[in-house]
Design a protein around this motif. Structure first.
Motif, PDB file in Angstrom:
ATOM      1  N   ARG A  90       8.385  -6.633   3.169  1.00  0.00           N
ATOM      2  CA  ARG A  90       8.479  -5.158   2.427  1.00  0.00           C
ATOM      3  C   ARG A  90       8.342  -5.232   1.217  1.00  0.00           C
ATOM      4  NH1 ARG A  90      13.023  -2.052   2.035  1.00  0.00           N
ATOM      5  NH2 ARG A  90      13.983  -4.377   1.254  1.00  0.00           N
ATOM      6  N   ASP A  91       9.141  -6.292   0.747  1.00  0.00           N
ATOM      7  CA  ASP A  91       9.379  -6.446  -0.802  1.00  0.00           C
ATOM      8  C   ASP A  91       7.921  -6.898  -1.321  1.00  0.00           C
ATOM      9  OD1 ASP A  91      12.015  -5.815  -0.460  1.00  0.00           O
ATOM     10  OD2 ASP A  91      13.021  -7.753  -0.639  1.00  0.00           O
ATOM     11  N   ALA A  92       7.191  -7.579  -0.728  1.00  0.00           N
ATOM     12  CA  ALA A  92       6.017  -8.123  -1.222  1.00  0.00           C
ATOM     13  C   ALA A  92       5.109  -6.852  -1.478  1.00  0.00           C
ATOM     14  CB  ALA A  92       5.473  -9.014  -0.549  1.00  0.00           C
ATOM     15  N   LEU A  93       5.134  -6.015  -0.364  1.00  0.00           N
ATOM     16  CA  LEU A  93       4.004  -5.095  -0.463  1.00  0.00           C
ATOM     17  C   LEU A  93       4.337  -3.557  -0.422  1.00  0.00           C
ATOM     18  CD1 LEU A  93       2.323  -6.163   3.254  1.00  0.00           C
ATOM     19  CD2 LEU A  93       1.662  -6.615   1.030  1.00  0.00           C
ATOM     20  N   ASN A  94       5.969  -3.374  -0.479  1.00  0.00           N
ATOM     21  CA  ASN A  94       6.288  -2.302  -0.546  1.00  0.00           C
ATOM     22  C   ASN A  94       5.637  -1.120   0.430  1.00  0.00           C
ATOM     23  OD1 ASN A  94       8.195  -0.312  -1.614  1.00  0.00           O
ATOM     24  ND2 ASN A  94       6.769   0.189  -3.409  1.00  0.00           N
ATOM     25  N   GLU A  95       5.577  -1.587   1.733  1.00  0.00           N
ATOM     26  CA  GLU A  95       4.942  -0.631   2.543  1.00  0.00           C
ATOM     27  C   GLU A  95       5.857  -1.036   3.668  1.00  0.00           C
ATOM     28  OE1 GLU A  95       3.117   1.550   2.474  1.00  0.00           O
ATOM     29  OE2 GLU A  95       1.655   0.774   0.649  1.00  0.00           O
ATOM     30  N   THR A  96       5.989  -0.025   4.728  1.00  0.00           N
ATOM     31  CA  THR A  96       6.812   0.084   5.988  1.00  0.00           C
ATOM     32  C   THR A  96       6.624  -1.186   6.972  1.00  0.00           C
ATOM     33  OG1 THR A  96       7.058   2.361   5.674  1.00  0.00           O
ATOM     34  CG2 THR A  96       7.838   1.324   7.858  1.00  0.00           C
ATOM     35  N   ILE A  97       7.628  -1.803   7.287  1.00  0.00           N
ATOM     36  CA  ILE A  97       7.396  -2.931   8.195  1.00  0.00           C
ATOM     37  C   ILE A  97       8.166  -2.655   9.503  1.00  0.00           C
ATOM     38  CG2 ILE A  97       7.535  -5.620   8.462  1.00  0.00           C
ATOM     39  CD1 ILE A  97       5.940  -4.472   6.171  1.00  0.00           C
ATOM     40  N   HIS A  98       7.256  -2.858  10.551  1.00  0.00           N
ATOM     41  CA  HIS A  98       7.962  -2.514  11.917  1.00  0.00           C
ATOM     42  C   HIS A  98       7.889  -3.719  12.806  1.00  0.00           C
ATOM     43  CE1 HIS A  98       6.630   1.524  10.708  1.00  0.00           C
ATOM     44  NE2 HIS A  98       7.529   2.060  11.400  1.00  0.00           N
ATOM     45  N   LEU A  99       8.721  -3.857  13.770  1.00  0.00           N
ATOM     46  CA  LEU A  99       8.860  -4.950  14.659  1.00  0.00           C
ATOM     47  C   LEU A  99       8.712  -4.080  16.386  1.00  0.00           C
ATOM     48  CD1 LEU A  99       8.904  -7.946  15.354  1.00  0.00           C
ATOM     49  CD2 LEU A  99      11.570  -7.557  15.660  1.00  0.00           C
ATOM     50  N   PRO A 119       7.627   7.544  -1.615  1.00  0.00           N
ATOM     51  CA  PRO A 119       8.030   9.046  -1.131  1.00  0.00           C
ATOM     52  C   PRO A 119       7.070   9.425   0.098  1.00  0.00           C
ATOM     53  CG  PRO A 119       6.855   9.191  -3.254  1.00  0.00           C
ATOM     54  CD  PRO A 119       7.308   7.754  -3.198  1.00  0.00           C
ATOM     55  N   VAL A 120       5.993   9.045   0.228  1.00  0.00           N
ATOM     56  CA  VAL A 120       5.006   9.366   1.206  1.00  0.00           C
ATOM     57  C   VAL A 120       4.852   7.762   2.013  1.00  0.00           C
ATOM     58  CG1 VAL A 120       2.693   9.838   2.050  1.00  0.00           C
ATOM     59  CG2 VAL A 120       3.749  11.208   0.176  1.00  0.00           C
ATOM     60  N   ARG A 121       5.309   7.808   3.217  1.00  0.00           N
ATOM     61  CA  ARG A 121       5.242   6.436   3.853  1.00  0.00           C
ATOM     62  C   ARG A 121       5.023   6.736   5.306  1.00  0.00           C
ATOM     63  NH1 ARG A 121      10.612   7.134   1.942  1.00  0.00           N
ATOM     64  NH2 ARG A 121      12.044   7.246   3.522  1.00  0.00           N
ATOM     65  N   THR A 122       4.573   5.809   6.147  1.00  0.00           N
ATOM     66  CA  THR A 122       4.553   5.819   7.508  1.00  0.00           C
ATOM     67  C   THR A 122       5.835   5.822   8.164  1.00  0.00           C
ATOM     68  OG1 THR A 122       4.185   3.358   7.846  1.00  0.00           O
ATOM     69  CG2 THR A 122       2.338   4.846   7.531  1.00  0.00           C
ATOM     70  N   PHE A 123       6.217   6.120   9.094  1.00  0.00           N
ATOM     71  CA  PHE A 123       7.425   6.279  10.015  1.00  0.00           C
ATOM     72  C   PHE A 123       7.467   6.227  11.476  1.00  0.00           C
ATOM     73  CE2 PHE A 123      11.305   8.173  11.455  1.00  0.00           C
ATOM     74  CZ  PHE A 123      12.419   7.665  11.041  1.00  0.00           C
ATOM     75  N   SER A 216       2.578  -1.156   7.971  1.00  0.00           N
ATOM     76  CA  SER A 216       1.849   0.176   7.952  1.00  0.00           C
ATOM     77  C   SER A 216       1.966   0.930   6.804  1.00  0.00           C
ATOM     78  CB  SER A 216       2.025   0.998   9.194  1.00  0.00           C
ATOM     79  OG  SER A 216       3.424   1.153   9.075  1.00  0.00           O
ATOM     80  N   MET A 217       0.971   1.771   6.568  1.00  0.00           N
ATOM     81  CA  MET A 217       0.698   2.524   5.259  1.00  0.00           C
ATOM     82  C   MET A 217      -0.315   3.623   5.491  1.00  0.00           C
ATOM     83  SD  MET A 217      -1.566  -0.384   3.837  1.00  0.00           S
ATOM     84  CE  MET A 217      -0.547  -1.524   4.757  1.00  0.00           C
ATOM     85  N   PRO A 218      -0.113   4.797   4.524  1.00  0.00           N
ATOM     86  CA  PRO A 218      -1.084   5.815   4.667  1.00  0.00           C
ATOM     87  C   PRO A 218      -2.435   5.507   4.416  1.00  0.00           C
ATOM     88  CG  PRO A 218       0.944   6.311   3.238  1.00  0.00           C
ATOM     89  CD  PRO A 218       0.902   4.865   3.660  1.00  0.00           C
ATOM     90  N   ASP A 219      -3.541   6.020   5.126  1.00  0.00           N
ATOM     91  CA  ASP A 219      -4.785   5.625   4.524  1.00  0.00           C
ATOM     92  C   ASP A 219      -5.068   5.583   3.172  1.00  0.00           C
ATOM     93  OD1 ASP A 219      -7.563   4.952   5.332  1.00  0.00           O
ATOM     94  OD2 ASP A 219      -7.936   6.928   4.514  1.00  0.00           O
ATOM     95  N   SER A 220      -4.607   6.497   2.233  1.00  0.00           N
ATOM     96  CA  SER A 220      -4.913   6.361   0.835  1.00  0.00           C
ATOM     97  C   SER A 220      -4.293   5.306  -0.042  1.00  0.00           C
ATOM     98  CB  SER A 220      -4.001   7.784   0.373  1.00  0.00           C
ATOM     99  OG  SER A 220      -2.455   7.686   0.556  1.00  0.00           O
TER     100      SER A 220
END
Length: 247
Positions: A90-99, A119-123, A216-220
């Motif tokens: 997460r720290d490397a990408l600043n995107e949401t990480i799921h297991l 502020p806009v992220r996957t959840f 995971s991340m928004p397509d944008s």
């Protein structure tokens, strides 16, 4: 209370013997068939049970049980092994990480999540379920299952969730070969609109997929030119989780 106790015992019996028929449960409990059938239907309506997808006369554990199961995993060796590598990713990408962990050939279940600060992220809520064929995490797991399991899963048409979803069994099997060869799976808006993800399997010592870790991340914010880089980072995280888990 007697009916509640009976329902719980039938639920436990289904969990032990699934997929199981009404007749088998009737013999097991010595109850009238109508009573067992009524209890099964009630539990199914509440989401605790479901009909088997290949044989609808047989019953198995439903999504509600699967959704509460992750709470029991808190503190498990897998989650303990996964958390720090997920934070680093997460720290490397600043995107949401799921297991996520697989429920046999039915679905993937989210058991842990590390959020980014966009502020806009996957959840995905812990306990959320998702289809194997339409998600990066699901295909990362499917690609490492035995051939007979893949053949069983890909028999017949697959449900579509959007224009990009793979619904042709032959196309899915070809994609799984590519996933296994490169070590990671990519989801281009194939499950949720405008959501992309890259995932890799967490393997046991014998190569059995225990889980999948996904970024995971928004397509944008998804840059196709970085796909290989993301794949390497996610694979490295999955390898760290495997090593820590087998430790």
């Amino acid at each position: 209370m007697k009916s509640v106790t009976r329902s719980l015992r039938i639920l436990e019996a289904v969990a032990r013997h699934q997929p199981v028929t009404v007749g088998e449960l009737t013999k097991l409990f010595g109850l009238p068939k109508s009573t067992v059938q009524r209890t099964l239907v009630t539990l199914a309506e509440a989401g605790w049970l479901r009909a088997n997808r290949r044989d609808t006369t047989r019953w198995e554990i439903g999504a509600r049980v699967l959704a509460v199961r992750p709470a029991a995993l808190q503190g498990s060796s897998l989650l303990t092994a996964a958390h720090e590598p997920m934070v680093r990713l997460r720290d490397a990408l600043n995107e949401t990480i799921h297991l996520s962990v697989p429920d046999a050939l039915h679905c993937m279940i989210v058991v842990d999540r590390v959020d980014c600060d966009h502020p806009v992220r996957t959840f995905h809520t812990i306990g959320d379920t998702s289809p194997l064929h339409a998600t990066a995490a699901g295909r990362a797991v499917l690609a490492h299952l035995p051939k007979q399991d893949i053949d069983e899963f890909s028999t017949g048409a697959l449900e579509g969730y959007g224009e990009q979803t793979i619904t042709d069994p032959a196309e899915l099997r070809a994609e799984l070969l590519r996933v296994r060869a490169r070590g990671y799976s990519v989801n281009y808006n194939q499950y949720r609109p405008d959501v992309c993800a890259v995932a890799a399997p967490v393997l046991d010592s014998d190569g059995t997929p225990l889980a999948a870790v996904a970024a995971s991340m928004p397509d944008s914010r998804f840059d196709p030119a970085r796909t290989e880089e993301l794949g390497r980072l996610v694979m490295d995280t999955a390898s760290q989780i495997t090593a820590r888990h087998l430790g």
